[in-house]
Design a protein around this motif. Structure first.
Motif, PDB file in Angstrom:
ATOM      1  N   HIS A   1       0.969  -1.266  -0.240  1.00 30.30           N
ATOM      2  CA  HIS A   1       0.000   0.001  -0.162  1.00 30.30           C
ATOM      3  C   HIS A   1       0.826   1.283  -0.184  1.00 30.30           C
ATOM      4  O   HIS A   1       2.025   1.329   0.688  1.00 30.30           O
ATOM      5  N   PRO A   2       0.301   2.193  -0.508  1.00 26.38           N
ATOM      6  CA  PRO A   2       1.383   3.447  -0.762  1.00 26.38           C
ATOM      7  C   PRO A   2       1.705   4.071   0.919  1.00 26.38           C
ATOM      8  O   PRO A   2       0.834   3.856   1.726  1.00 26.38           O
ATOM      9  N   SER A   3       2.913   4.522   1.040  1.00 29.17           N
ATOM     10  CA  SER A   3       3.401   5.206   2.260  1.00 29.17           C
ATOM     11  C   SER A   3       2.286   6.050   2.904  1.00 29.17           C
ATOM     12  O   SER A   3       1.807   6.966   2.170  1.00 29.17           O
TER      13      SER A   3
ATOM     14  N   SER B   1      -5.484  -2.882   0.233  1.00 25.69           N
ATOM     15  CA  SER B   1      -5.398  -1.489  -0.377  1.00 25.69           C
ATOM     16  C   SER B   1      -6.539  -1.089  -1.470  1.00 25.69           C
ATOM     17  O   SER B   1      -6.819  -2.129  -2.121  1.00 25.69           O
TER      18      SER B   1
ATOM     19  N   PRO C   1       2.538   9.218  -0.940  1.00 25.75           N
ATOM     20  CA  PRO C   1       1.593   8.317  -1.578  1.00 25.75           C
ATOM     21  C   PRO C   1       2.369   7.651  -2.934  1.00 25.75           C
ATOM     22  O   PRO C   1       1.825   6.853  -3.505  1.00 25.75           O
ATOM     23  N   ALA C   2       3.577   8.382  -3.400  1.00 25.67           N
ATOM     24  CA  ALA C   2       4.005   7.865  -4.565  1.00 25.67           C
ATOM     25  C   ALA C   2       4.810   6.768  -4.271  1.00 25.67           C
ATOM     26  O   ALA C   2       5.379   6.077  -5.245  1.00 25.67           O
ATOM     27  N   GLU C   3       5.084   6.594  -3.201  1.00 20.97           N
ATOM     28  CA  GLU C   3       6.025   5.352  -2.636  1.00 20.97           C
ATOM     29  C   GLU C   3       5.385   4.152  -2.060  1.00 20.97           C
ATOM     30  O   GLU C   3       4.263   4.550  -1.155  1.00 20.97           O
ATOM     31  N   GLU C   4       5.624   3.077  -2.560  1.00 17.67           N
ATOM     32  CA  GLU C   4       4.491   1.935  -1.969  1.00 17.67           C
ATOM     33  C   GLU C   4       5.500   1.168  -0.845  1.00 17.67           C
ATOM     34  O   GLU C   4       6.592   0.890  -0.975  1.00 17.67           O
TER      35      GLU C   4
END
Ligand code: ZN
Length: 486
Positions: free
Chosen positions: A413-415, A464, A419-422
């Protein structure tokens, strides 16, 4: 701690930006304080580039910080020894002194002069530790508008340390003791660590999860499982009386009423994955007579098939990518974690993840193109994980220091911060704690371990959906299936 005040501003996105403090003589102690907070809460600290709101740590002969985010540049003052680093940092995050809580003087008794207990209730005389009335010292004035985040913590990092001994009546001497135990001198003991209640208070102040809600009608005796399919979130669970596998769907606005997959049953949790636009539900047979699977095309359920002659007494786990479905299970003798791969036509023979084992179920998730498995160690000695690239599994690695009796939940799920990093997220129920805890693999480590306020009976499901991380579980008191998102 565990108290803040109304009007105190939190740091957005659980992120505090700071000016590098390489020249501060207490650099290493300050770094350890940042780490202590980011390992035990969702908060992280990032070196500032152009952000407008940030903290600058000053080297001065004194220690102070404003409470909460102020906007623009704000300061933490720390002296050369840095012993107050964690305390001042907690002010910056929004915490007030423990003894200033609205309930503080019901819990502690403050002595200023020999044989003369003085209750400093709300809006009563502020007194400093010389025992002299000093209206300009606000530190001993109870904060009547405090937001008390946990029960009172006499050992909080945010508690003033009382003078010990019997000579507190002399000039310059004072002390604070517990009303319930007048020989117990209150105050922080370990300045490098948050107490359990300090961490819980911060996690309740910076709680990323929504209020919990039931999945209507859903009740189980095991963990639910979740997947997204055709733009909806699906939750599956074993019926409360082992009376079938039930499911409900959520399009983002709420859950449908529960339905039952026709003609099948189990006594453990089902597993679910989506592959080639079909939904696959896999489960241990009701008589522990094999691992079975049914599929759903969005309208109809296809009859169950048995997968080879695989056997287990626990819930299996499923994950899928564009090429395959991966099935993993603890075999019936608990002598290892096995897996098989389905390519759309057939399942491979069972293979073993080398040199690992568990007494529970494994968990599976796809992350950055690899298949990740996580499980509770065979001797309940920690949660381990391994990654599979289609050919080999990496050697098992331990995730922090976690003790549990149950299987963990795992998903990508995104950080929370970016949010751009999973990230890979893990949830579990620790031994001796009824609450769900979680961590995420971020910045190349699993350091973070965060408690939630939600109580569970067994394991959890993570999924997610629509940019949010959903978690569901069997509620502790009533077995109702409950969910939250963040
Ligand atoms: Zn302070």
């Amino acid at each position: 701690m565990a108290a803040s005040m109304s009007g105190v501003q939190k740091w957005p996105n659980f992120t505090v930006y700071y000016t590098p403090f390489d020249n501060h003589p207490a650099k290493h102690i300050i770094e350890a304080a940042l780490k202590e907070v980011s390992n035990r809460t969702p908060i992280r600290f990032v070196k500032r580039t152009t952000e407008l709101n940030y903290v600058t740590i000053l080297f001065v002969d004194g220690n102070s910080s404003p409470v909460g985010m102020k906007g623009g540049e704000q300061f933490i003052e720390l002296n050369a020894n840095g012993g107050q680093s964690l305390h001042e940092l907690c002010h910056t995050l929004g915490l007030i002194h423990e003894q200033e809580r609205s309930d503080g003087q019901q819990i502690i008794r403050t002595y200023f002069k020999a044989d003369q207990p003085i209750d400093i209730g709300c809006y009563v005389i502020p007194i400093d530790k010389t025992g002299i009335v000093n209206p300009s010292n606000p530190n001993m004035r109870p904060a009547c508008n405090s937001i008390n985040l946990t029960e009172y913590d006499p050992l909080s990092i945010m508690h003033y340390t009382a003078e010990q001994g019997n000579d507190y009546g002399k000039p310059g001497q004072w002390t604070m003791v517990l009303r319930s135990n007048l020989t117990f001198y209150v105050g922080v003991q370990d300045r490098a660590k948050l107490t359990k209640l300090d961490a819980e208070g911060l996690n309740s102040f910076y709680n990323p999860w929504s209020t919990f809600r039931p999945i209507p009608g859903g009740k189980t005796n095991a963990a639910p499982t979740m997947v997204t399919y055709n733009g909806k979130l699906y939750a599956f669970w074993n019926g409360h009386k082992d009376d079938g596998i039930f499911y409900a769907t959520n399009d983002g606005t709420g859950w449908t009423s529960q339905e039952k997959i026709p003609g099948i049953g189990t006594r453990t949790s089902p597993a679910v994955a989506v592959y080639n636009n079909k939904l696959y539900v896999t489960y241990c047979g009701w008589h522990y007579d094999g691992i079975f699977s049914v599929s759903f095309d969005g309208r109809n359920w296809a009859g169950q098939i048995q997968i080879k002659d695989f056997k287990t007494k626990h819930a299996p786990a499923l994950a899928s990518d564009n090429s395959n479905i991966y099935l993993a299970w603890n075999n019936e003798h608990n002598d290892g974690i096995y897996y098989s791969v389905f390519n759309g036509t057939s399942w491979t023979e069972q293979l073993k993840i080398p040199n690992v084992g568990t007494n529970n179920s494994p968990a599976l998730a796809m992350y950055k193109g690899l298949l990740f498995a996580a499980w509770n160690g065979y001797h309940n000695d920690g949660i381990f994980y391994s990654a599979f690239n289609g050919n080999n599994w990496t050697n098992q690695q331990k995730i922090g220091d976690i003790k549990t009796y149950n299987a963990p939940a795992l998903t990508a799920h995104p950080s929370l911060h970016n949010p751009a990093e999973e990230n890979l997220y893990l949830a579990w129920k620790p031994i001796g704690d009824e609450r769900i805890w979680w961590t995420n693999y971020e910045d190349t480590n699993w350091a973070r371990q965060v408690n939630t306020v939600y109580k569970c009976k067994t394991s959890q499901a993570l999924c997610s959906f629509q940019g949010k991380l959903f978690m569901s579980w069997q509620h502790l008191e009533d077995d109702i299936i409950t969910h939250v998102s963040m």
